[in-house]
Scaffold this active site. Sequence first.
Site, PDB file in Angstrom:
ATOM      1  N   GLY B 516      44.545 -15.335  13.103  1.00 46.30           N
ATOM      2  CA  GLY B 516      44.247 -14.030  13.688  1.00 46.30           C
ATOM      3  C   GLY B 516      42.789 -13.966  14.107  1.00 46.30           C
ATOM      4  O   GLY B 516      42.324 -12.976  14.652  1.00 46.30           O
ATOM      5  N   GLY B 518      41.326 -15.906  16.351  1.00 49.63           N
ATOM      6  CA  GLY B 518      41.112 -16.187  17.770  1.00 49.63           C
ATOM      7  C   GLY B 518      40.968 -17.668  18.074  1.00 49.63           C
ATOM      8  O   GLY B 518      40.588 -18.043  19.193  1.00 49.63           O
ATOM      9  N   SER B 519      41.284 -18.539  17.102  1.00 54.38           N
ATOM     10  CA  SER B 519      41.146 -19.992  17.307  1.00 54.38           C
ATOM     11  C   SER B 519      41.897 -20.447  18.550  1.00 54.38           C
ATOM     12  O   SER B 519      41.420 -21.297  19.311  1.00 54.38           O
ATOM     13  CB  SER B 519      41.690 -20.765  16.109  1.00 54.38           C
ATOM     14  OG  SER B 519      41.078 -20.345  14.934  1.00 54.38           O
ATOM     15  N   THR B 560      36.441 -23.744  14.227  1.00 57.91           N
ATOM     16  CA  THR B 560      35.782 -23.950  15.521  1.00 57.91           C
ATOM     17  C   THR B 560      34.882 -25.175  15.491  1.00 57.91           C
ATOM     18  O   THR B 560      34.903 -26.001  16.410  1.00 57.91           O
ATOM     19  CB  THR B 560      34.986 -22.697  15.914  1.00 57.91           C
ATOM     20  OG1 THR B 560      35.885 -21.590  15.964  1.00 57.91           O
ATOM     21  CG2 THR B 560      34.324 -22.871  17.268  1.00 57.91           C
ATOM     22  N   ALA B 742      28.484 -25.148  18.050  1.00 59.01           N
ATOM     23  CA  ALA B 742      29.043 -23.961  17.392  1.00 59.01           C
ATOM     24  C   ALA B 742      29.134 -24.177  15.886  1.00 59.01           C
ATOM     25  O   ALA B 742      29.361 -25.290  15.414  1.00 59.01           O
ATOM     26  CB  ALA B 742      30.426 -23.656  17.953  1.00 59.01           C
ATOM     27  N   LYS B 743      28.977 -23.104  15.145  1.00 62.82           N
ATOM     28  CA  LYS B 743      29.149 -23.143  13.692  1.00 62.82           C
ATOM     29  C   LYS B 743      30.081 -22.027  13.258  1.00 62.82           C
ATOM     30  O   LYS B 743      30.468 -21.169  14.039  1.00 62.82           O
ATOM     31  CB  LYS B 743      27.786 -22.986  13.003  1.00 62.82           C
ATOM     32  CG  LYS B 743      26.870 -24.180  13.241  1.00 62.82           C
ATOM     33  CD  LYS B 743      25.637 -24.144  12.369  1.00 62.82           C
ATOM     34  CE  LYS B 743      24.630 -23.107  12.809  1.00 62.82           C
ATOM     35  NZ  LYS B 743      23.308 -23.313  12.192  1.00 62.82           N
ATOM     36  N   GLY B 744      30.421 -22.049  11.980  1.00 63.70           N
ATOM     37  CA  GLY B 744      31.375 -21.072  11.445  1.00 63.70           C
ATOM     38  C   GLY B 744      30.804 -19.671  11.406  1.00 63.70           C
ATOM     39  O   GLY B 744      29.593 -19.497  11.233  1.00 63.70           O
ATOM     40  N   GLU B 747      33.323 -16.016   7.690  1.00 66.42           N
ATOM     41  CA  GLU B 747      33.052 -15.561   6.328  1.00 66.42           C
ATOM     42  C   GLU B 747      31.665 -14.947   6.119  1.00 66.42           C
ATOM     43  O   GLU B 747      31.536 -13.955   5.411  1.00 66.42           O
ATOM     44  CB  GLU B 747      33.249 -16.717   5.343  1.00 66.42           C
ATOM     45  CG  GLU B 747      34.711 -17.052   5.130  1.00 66.42           C
ATOM     46  CD  GLU B 747      34.899 -18.390   4.430  1.00 66.42           C
ATOM     47  OE1 GLU B 747      34.509 -19.404   5.021  1.00 66.42           O
ATOM     48  OE2 GLU B 747      35.416 -18.416   3.317  1.00 66.42           O
TER      49      GLU B 747
END
Lengths: 320, 787
Positions: B516, B518-519, B560, B742-744, B747
């Site tokens: 959910g 958006g991957s 991502t 890109a990074k996470g 969370e």
Amino acid sequence: MSPFTYHRATSTDDAAARLAGARAVPMGGGTDLLVAIDEGVVAPAQLVDLRGVPGADAVALDARGALRIGGAARVHDVARHPAVLERWPALAQACEAVGSPTLRQMGTMGGNLCQRPRCWYFRRGVSCFKNGGDECPAVDGENQYLAVIGGGPCHAVHPSDPAVALTALEATVEITSAGGTRTVPIAAFFVPPAEAPERETVVGPGEFVSAIGVPAVSAGGVQRYHKLMQREAWDFALVSIAAVRPAAGGVRMALGGVAPGPWRVNSSVEEDVASGGLDDDSISALAERALYDAQPLSKNGYKIEMAGALLRQAMRELAT
Amino acid sequence: MAPRKRPPAPARGASAPPAPTEAHRPPRFVATKVEIEGREETKIVELPDRNPQPWDDAAELHVVGARVPRMDAVEKVTGGARYTADVLRPGMLWAAVVRAPAAAGRATLDVSAALARPGVRGVLTLDDVRGIRLDGMQLLDDAIHYAGQPLCVVCADHYALARAGAAAVRVTVEPAPHAVNLEQALADGAPRVRSRGNVSPRSPRLIQRGDVDAGLHDAEVTITREYRTPVALHSALEPHGAVAEWEGGRLSVWESTQGIFNTRSDLAKALGLGLSNVRVMKDYMGGGFGAKNGASAAAYLAAVAARKLGRPVRCAWDREGEQTDAGNRSATVQRVTLGAKRDGTLTAIVLDATIPLGMGGWEAGPGRIYHELHACPNVRTSETFVYTNTGPMASFRAPGHTEGAFGLESALNALAGELGLDPLELRRRNYATADQSRDRRYSAKRLDECYRRGAERFGWHDRAARRATTSATHVRRGFGMAACVWGGGGGPPAYATVRLNRDGTADVLTGAQDLGTGSRTVLAQIAAETLGAKLADVRTVLGDTERLPFASNSWGSITTASVGPAVRAAAEEARDRLFEAAAAMLDAGVTELSSRDGVISVRGSERTMTIGEACNRLGDVMIMGQGSRGPNPEQTTIPAFGAHFAEVEVDVETGRVRVVRIVAAHDSGRIINPTLAESQLEGAVLQGLGYALFEERVLDARLGLPMNPTLHDYKVPTMADAPAIEGFFVGGADTVANHTGAKGLAEPPIIPVAPAIAAAVADAIGAEMPEIPMTPWRVLAELKTAG
């Protein structure tokens, strides 16, 4: 959940006749009843849906200016009814404060008055006074949402918002059964737990709320309903207040969320508010007097502070 | 490992590196470190053949970075999206679970009445699942470990019949004393929750650097505080659930999971099957938040029941099951001591924490963020994990750090008060420029920019002027802030295939999952950018272990940064092959070609053709590219950072808190899709707001029973509670991290919410808030203490 049959009543007589059957239960929007059945809190054999009864959802003024609300009228429709908004705004505000838009669209006024308390122990099937037990497990447990005044041996609070406004407006409740129709003042509609802890209202087997009457004498003036919740929507009142100074005079105040039913403030306090000329100190003193009998359980003392705050705010509003 | 004969290198595009000769070939399989949920793991990685040029800040990108709408939004809002619970198989049976009505004891079941009910086809009890264990507990155990534990499962032709059957199961409980909270579990003579005792054998977990005693000795100001956080429930809208179906010896399972491959391994192991005989699928998902990281109890039960009864079986938790038996964020008690110089320089950070885990789960713990967020030479954390007769914990959005941040950041704000320093200035004076806990560099750190731009947007430095502007005399306004750090690097292994169809549309195939977040959209953007295709022509196919290459769990904010580079490499390989084919068609050299928006052009010429035209001319020749995620940089920590600023109004007569505004400034490297990324910030702020103000699992200690396992009584925020949320990202690509930059980001934004709000409440009422959720009764109690 036990199996039940469903009948959509076609007339008041049909409803009354059906409800005379064994373990027959009236149903409005079902927003509480169906959940209670699912939880096993009630186990009816037959549901009698009152919403199909012609005129049962009517909201109308009579010749003398009194309001008659059909038992099957939707909470939303009462909240938005022009006459209610204009003449009994405390009731409109209380209806608007119920649950969420979906619950207000589904729920009926009769159902709202007859909904069962939300006490966790009762709802989760723990043995208690409401389900035939002989103790209140909440006294030594999680009682943060329960009554601070008028409770015992059961301390559950009645969750209705409209009932609090109707108490301040000195409404009447019309109760119908196969035996006929009776009308009781709202003050006599709710049963104190000391009398009968297993039930909340005088509505007995075979009976249903066919209408609610709001007297013309309660109309107009200054009217307020305030509801304090933990979050901003879809929540029952921690504490609420209905405060009215109708055009015809007098002051009436009722608290919700603090007692087993709507808690009408002591008449001597109401009279002192009506007499006017109150400064901040006397307002505080009156609020304390209104809550003199409050006896909190282990985790709900905050409700007395909240009720005090709502009372002070309401008195200031009625004074202006 | 024996050297593997390398297959001949396939024809590659211009950017492919020359194939090394056998003699000089570097090792193909190497070790690399990957951080997941605060834990670092060493993974083997096969070095990719292709290492695309990093997309640095100067890279000219058109689809990556664009605010394109979520590609499956229409399906979701129209009900067309098919979730696990929507899967209906021919002849499928429905399962209903009978759960323990007590927190401890031994259950005896009589299922005869249930089996006699209409439509009931069978029952699963302990004997059917012996040996299948979750969180160290036997599934359907007759020894009761917590209220809500599954005892047996009734399968019937329809859900209503299954539920009626479950209600007909007679459960007799021989009661035993329970311990459902810390006080009970640690009391003298407490009942044994687990056979080896009530404290985890690994406790206390002690982590330290420097010398805190010396640090405290050097301190000019010392403060000590105790903070408490509640058990929070994930409350995902889609409960745990699975549908299982057997064809001969092969098992297909649809499960609401964050990890299809993990689920496959779990099921194969438990059922004694080869991995290729288990297929796990998951298309749409209504949230996981960390609680769906492997095969759920529902999946095991569905699989075993389907095998036993010879029909497909659907087993899904109802809401009560979800709120009692689907994981939770552990409560914590955190005793914090900070030592500092008068100028605010931290000299010591000490944490002594106790964490009730429930019956099990992993030991996330609040301690790690104390080592990471602020510069301090002397840090010691001690964490004691305690077992209780409640459902096991499960990862929950930034597990450990979210709880820890409430203690650490609240203490830092208290210290700022003690020192008379601006809380933001105190953080700036203790700015960590490297990863102190692992003694190595950061790939990038732009927390200072989060501080600066967040404060600017919020008006942090003008807050004194805004303080008095409240609606009523009994309403006070307050302002607070807090920061966060979280691992954001992702890593291998992750694989992707990109294939072009003859009409020029492209399929991105990877065994990841979209929770959910958006991957699906983000991976399509990366592929479209690389191919030079129109985004509308690219479709991401996820969630099928049988048909898709491996990607790891969607957890730890890694998808991502893990799968994105693999997709880019695969798309680049496909593009290079396409260019080889198109070069002849356009009478040009491969290196003269470029593509954008679905059109291939020849540099310095007017000649063009669409990708669709090129593919169509190729007929059914399939242009495909394979890609994989390479290793992480050595000796480098790849973090994400953020800073939140909160404004609240507190009614000092009723204790009610209203959050007016949250500004959330984050550093997560390159943002592939700002709209979706901001949506993650907003969701996390709301979830954090619920944690700060409302959400708390309540148990009756005497009865050992959960009191509020419904979505009405467990109070998540409503839209009416949503403040103005201004979430944004600072900085740009982190090209040290990986070649997409890109990074996470999923969370980190929940971490600082509660302490920022708590600081704002404290600022408003002049009393610190040592416990969340900050209910009216807690706020009133603190007001009283403050006088």
